[in-house]
Design a protein around this motif. Structure first.
Motif, short mmCIF file in Angstrom:
data_model
loop_
_atom_site.label_atom_id
_atom_site.label_comp_id
_atom_site.label_asym_id
_atom_site.label_seq_id
_atom_site.Cartn_x
_atom_site.Cartn_y
_atom_site.Cartn_z
N PRO A 41 -29.85 -36.40 16.07
CA PRO A 41 -31.05 -37.26 16.05
C PRO A 41 -31.93 -37.10 17.27
CG PRO A 41 -29.05 -38.55 16.43
CD PRO A 41 -28.61 -37.17 16.06
N GLU A 119 -25.50 -43.20 10.08
CA GLU A 119 -26.11 -42.50 8.95
C GLU A 119 -25.10 -42.26 7.84
OE1 GLU A 119 -28.72 -38.48 7.96
OE2 GLU A 119 -27.53 -38.58 9.80
N THR A 123 -24.82 -43.92 3.94
CA THR A 123 -25.08 -42.96 2.86
C THR A 123 -23.93 -42.87 1.86
OG1 THR A 123 -26.40 -41.65 4.41
CG2 THR A 123 -25.71 -40.56 2.38
#
Length: 230
Positions: A41, A119, A123
């Motif tokens: 990121p 993340e 997900t």
């Protein structure tokens, strides 16, 4: 070797203390099964992710490479066993040649792992979070795992040198392996001291010592996964 400390009276909550903030709320569209790059990121070197086939839930395993290693080497620790055991693998790349704790204390690697973990948890359907690693990665996995035992319920430490949580939460179960002939991180001053200390502090520990050096034999990987999912 730094030994695990008891829980801090007033635990700090932040990356500088090794604390993770990621939580499990599925919101995004999952990627298809298989191995794919995992973008950093902050624009650093990418890690890797492996998604097993099926709809989940999966056990999420964060795998940390050794000093001078790569995300690929971290992923390879359990990749051959991932699909059969429904392991969702996340292999970050250290910011420097090894993890921040070993160099100068918790910081950028904790932040990156936290973002990647958030993340993944946002997900995929996940049932259980494990931290694992080899050598320096094992020391880092132990340190972060003991720090974040309210999120991490199991740790796989292949040939660790130490555990150095600044604060501790929860009591994750721990698997430790070490080669009796390890000349990089000698077993006498590493796991043979660390494992009894973990027992004393109340952690459930499975210890596998084997004939060999600084390595993770195939049978040890299988034993670790059987222990993890059993």
């Amino acid at each position: 070797m730094t030994e695990p400390a008891p829980p801090h009276r007033q635990p700090e909550q932040g990356h500088r203390h090794g604390r993770l903030s990621a939580g499990a709320t599925v919101v995004a569209q999952p990627a298809p099964p298989g191995t794919a790059p995992l973008a950093d990121p902050w624009g650093g070197r990418p890690g890797l992710r492996h998604v097993p086939p099926g709809d989940g839930p999966y056990r999420l395993v964060v795998l940390l490479h050794g000093a001078g290693g790569s995300a690929g080497q971290g992923l390879d620790l359990l990749l051959p066993l991932a699909d059969a055991h429904r392991l969702l693998l996340l292999a970050p790349q250290a910011t420097a040649s090894t993890w921040d704790l070993i160099a100068e204390g918790y910081g950028p690697d904790v932040a990156r792992i936290d973002a990647l973990l958030a993340e993944a948890l946002g997900t995929y359907p996940v049932d259980g979070v494990t931290f694992g690693g080899f050598s320096d990665g094992a020391s880092y996995a132990l340190s972060l795992g003991l720090t974040n035992g309210d999120l991490v319920d199991a740790v796989l430490a292949f040939s660790p040198g130490f555990a150095a949580p600044l604060v501790t939460h929860g009591r994750p179960r721990v698997f430790v392996s070490h080669g009796a002939d390890d000349r990089v991180l000698p077993v006498d001053v590493c796991s043979r001291r660390l494992v009894p200390r973990l027992h004393t502090l109340g952690y459930p520990v499975e210890y596998a010592e084997f004939t060999g050096g600084h390595e993770v034999p195939t049978e040890i990987r299988r034993r670790a996964v059987d222990w993890l999912v059993g």
